[in-house]
Design a protein around this motif. Structure first.
Motif, PDB file in Angstrom:
ATOM      1  N   ARG A  73      -9.299  -5.981  23.814  1.00 23.93           N
ATOM      2  CA  ARG A  73      -9.414  -7.096  24.765  1.00 23.93           C
ATOM      3  C   ARG A  73     -10.864  -7.569  24.813  1.00 23.93           C
ATOM      4  N   ILE A  74     -11.043  -8.883  24.974  1.00 24.77           N
ATOM      5  CA  ILE A  74     -12.401  -9.405  25.150  1.00 24.77           C
ATOM      6  C   ILE A  74     -12.385 -10.408  26.293  1.00 24.77           C
ATOM      7  N   ALA A  75     -13.378 -10.321  27.151  1.00 26.61           N
ATOM      8  CA  ALA A  75     -13.558 -11.315  28.203  1.00 26.61           C
ATOM      9  C   ALA A  75     -14.693 -12.242  27.786  1.00 26.61           C
ATOM     10  N   VAL A  76     -14.480 -13.534  27.982  1.00 27.79           N
ATOM     11  CA  VAL A  76     -15.485 -14.548  27.655  1.00 27.79           C
ATOM     12  C   VAL A  76     -15.675 -15.410  28.891  1.00 27.79           C
ATOM     13  N   VAL A  77     -16.923 -15.534  29.331  1.00 34.20           N
ATOM     14  CA  VAL A  77     -17.170 -16.234  30.593  1.00 34.20           C
ATOM     15  C   VAL A  77     -18.289 -17.254  30.431  1.00 34.20           C
ATOM     16  N   HIS A  82     -15.128 -27.057  31.690  1.00 34.65           N
ATOM     17  CA  HIS A  82     -13.852 -26.490  31.224  1.00 34.65           C
ATOM     18  C   HIS A  82     -13.936 -24.973  31.191  1.00 34.65           C
ATOM     19  N   THR A  83     -12.794 -24.341  31.295  1.00 36.75           N
ATOM     20  CA  THR A  83     -12.715 -22.895  31.061  1.00 36.75           C
ATOM     21  C   THR A  83     -13.198 -22.643  29.632  1.00 36.75           C
ATOM     22  N   PRO A  84     -14.077 -21.647  29.430  1.00 35.87           N
ATOM     23  CA  PRO A  84     -14.606 -21.439  28.076  1.00 35.87           C
ATOM     24  C   PRO A  84     -13.523 -20.962  27.113  1.00 35.87           C
ATOM     25  N   VAL A  85     -13.745 -21.247  25.844  1.00 39.21           N
ATOM     26  CA  VAL A  85     -12.905 -20.701  24.763  1.00 39.21           C
ATOM     27  C   VAL A  85     -13.821 -20.326  23.605  1.00 39.21           C
ATOM     28  N   PRO A  86     -13.461 -19.303  22.825  1.00 42.39           N
ATOM     29  CA  PRO A  86     -14.275 -18.947  21.661  1.00 42.39           C
ATOM     30  C   PRO A  86     -14.320 -20.088  20.644  1.00 42.39           C
ATOM     31  N   CYS A  87     -15.482 -20.283  20.040  1.00 40.30           N
ATOM     32  CA  CYS A  87     -15.626 -21.317  19.005  1.00 40.30           C
ATOM     33  C   CYS A  87     -14.897 -20.879  17.733  1.00 40.30           C
ATOM     34  N   GLY A  88     -14.829 -21.752  16.774  1.00 40.93           N
ATOM     35  CA  GLY A  88     -14.102 -21.461  15.535  1.00 40.93           C
ATOM     36  C   GLY A  88     -14.679 -20.277  14.778  1.00 40.93           C
ATOM     37  N   ALA A  89     -16.009 -20.207  14.702  1.00 37.54           N
ATOM     38  CA  ALA A  89     -16.640 -19.100  13.971  1.00 37.54           C
ATOM     39  C   ALA A  89     -16.305 -17.763  14.630  1.00 37.54           C
ATOM     40  N   CYS A  90     -16.336 -17.738  15.948  1.00 33.48           N
ATOM     41  CA  CYS A  90     -16.004 -16.489  16.658  1.00 33.48           C
ATOM     42  C   CYS A  90     -14.537 -16.130  16.472  1.00 33.48           C
ATOM     43  N   ARG A  91     -13.669 -17.125  16.442  1.00 29.32           N
ATOM     44  CA  ARG A  91     -12.239 -16.847  16.208  1.00 29.32           C
ATOM     45  C   ARG A  91     -12.057 -16.184  14.848  1.00 29.32           C
ATOM     46  N   GLN A  92     -12.783 -16.659  13.834  1.00 31.90           N
ATOM     47  CA  GLN A  92     -12.654 -16.062  12.500  1.00 31.90           C
ATOM     48  C   GLN A  92     -13.150 -14.620  12.500  1.00 31.90           C
ATOM     49  N   LEU A  93     -14.316 -14.378  13.109  1.00 30.86           N
ATOM     50  CA  LEU A  93     -14.847 -13.003  13.145  1.00 30.86           C
ATOM     51  C   LEU A  93     -13.921 -12.080  13.923  1.00 30.86           C
ATOM     52  N   LEU A 104      -9.537 -12.809  27.724  1.00 32.23           N
ATOM     53  CA  LEU A 104      -9.613 -13.221  29.126  1.00 32.23           C
ATOM     54  C   LEU A 104     -10.704 -14.279  29.227  1.00 32.23           C
ATOM     55  N   LEU A 105     -10.339 -15.452  29.687  1.00 29.37           N
ATOM     56  CA  LEU A 105     -11.271 -16.580  29.748  1.00 29.37           C
ATOM     57  C   LEU A 105     -11.581 -16.883  31.200  1.00 29.37           C
ATOM     58  N   SER A 106     -12.863 -16.923  31.527  1.00 24.55           N
ATOM     59  CA  SER A 106     -13.226 -17.110  32.930  1.00 24.55           C
ATOM     60  C   SER A 106     -14.326 -18.159  33.093  1.00 24.55           C
ATOM     61  N   GLY A 107     -14.035 -19.159  33.916  1.00 21.95           N
ATOM     62  CA  GLY A 107     -15.039 -20.175  34.256  1.00 21.95           C
ATOM     63  C   GLY A 107     -15.599 -19.982  35.637  1.00 21.95           C
ATOM     64  N   THR A 108     -15.028 -19.034  36.381  1.00 22.25           N
ATOM     65  CA  THR A 108     -15.438 -18.734  37.757  1.00 22.25           C
ATOM     66  C   THR A 108     -15.325 -17.232  37.965  1.00 22.25           C
ATOM     67  N   PRO A 109     -16.359 -16.575  38.468  1.00 26.68           N
ATOM     68  CA  PRO A 109     -16.252 -15.124  38.699  1.00 26.68           C
ATOM     69  C   PRO A 109     -15.024 -14.795  39.546  1.00 26.68           C
ATOM     70  N   GLY A 110     -14.300 -13.758  39.132  1.00 23.53           N
ATOM     71  CA  GLY A 110     -13.123 -13.339  39.885  1.00 23.53           C
ATOM     72  C   GLY A 110     -11.834 -13.997  39.442  1.00 23.53           C
ATOM     73  N   GLN A 111     -11.946 -15.036  38.621  1.00 26.27           N
ATOM     74  CA  GLN A 111     -10.736 -15.705  38.124  1.00 26.27           C
ATOM     75  C   GLN A 111     -10.738 -15.668  36.606  1.00 26.27           C
ATOM     76  N   PHE A 112      -9.556 -15.562  36.011  1.00 31.10           N
ATOM     77  CA  PHE A 112      -9.495 -15.627  34.551  1.00 31.10           C
ATOM     78  C   PHE A 112      -8.123 -16.075  34.098  1.00 31.10           C
ATOM     79  N   GLU A 113      -8.122 -16.570  32.865  1.00 30.38           N
ATOM     80  CA  GLU A 113      -6.902 -17.009  32.198  1.00 30.38           C
ATOM     81  C   GLU A 113      -6.658 -16.035  31.042  1.00 30.38           C
ATOM     82  N   PHE A 114      -5.414 -15.646  30.829  1.00 27.38           N
ATOM     83  CA  PHE A 114      -5.073 -14.703  29.754  1.00 27.38           C
ATOM     84  C   PHE A 114      -4.556 -15.463  28.539  1.00 27.38           C
TER      85      PHE A 114
END
Ligand code: THU
Length: 131
Positions: A73-77, A82-93, A104-114
């Motif tokens: 699992r990785i959390a990205v904040v 917008h809610t952050p998402v990994p860039c293309g290069a990070c998706r490949q790695l 887990l994507l979080s744009g606000t502490p305490g909240q996240f999207e799975f």
């Protein structure tokens, strides 16, 4: 470690982001099956293209420190429009080293999207192509 804890760890890691050019500060926290956590923050260069994303910092720290357990699992904040998402290069790695990773994507502490890497990067290039 709970999902909430992993997200909180990523927010803490973001405090070390060095983003003097974009001012877009990102944190990441990568969890292994054995329970180890590796953190990352983005580090930018005056030669912009050399900047490194938080996710890749966390992943390369883990690998270079000899981690052999599976990445689960990785959390990205990040704060922003917008809610952050990994860039293309990070998706490949991530596809290379953590193909089944949950995100887990979080744009606000305490909240996240799975989500899952397989949902946001459905047809990756991989070592299979090189055989
Ligand atoms: N960034 C990350 O750290 N992760 C991502 O997935 C997207 C982009 C960083 C790179 C750069 O320092 C800043 O955000 C703006 O692109």
């Amino acid at each position: 470690m709970t999902n909430q804890d992993l997200v909180a760890t990523a927010w803490k890691a973001r405090e070390h982001a060095s983003a003097p050019y974009s001012h877009y500060r990102v944190g990441a926290a990568l969890l292994t099956e054995s329970g180890n956590v590796y953190t990352g923050a983005n580090v930018e260069s005056s030669s912009y293209g050399l900047s490194i994303c938080a996710e890749r910092v966390a992943l390369t720290k883990a690998i270079s420190e000899g981690e052999k357990s599976r990445f689960i699992r990785i959390a990205v904040v990040a704060e922003g429009r917008h809610t952050p998402v990994p860039c293309g290069a990070c998706r490949q790695l991530l596809a290379d080293y953590a193909p089944d990773v949950e995100i887990l994507l979080s744009g606000t502490p305490g909240q996240f999207e799975f989500t899952r890497l397989s949902d946001i990067f459905p047809r990756p290039f991989s070592s299979d192509f090189l055989k």
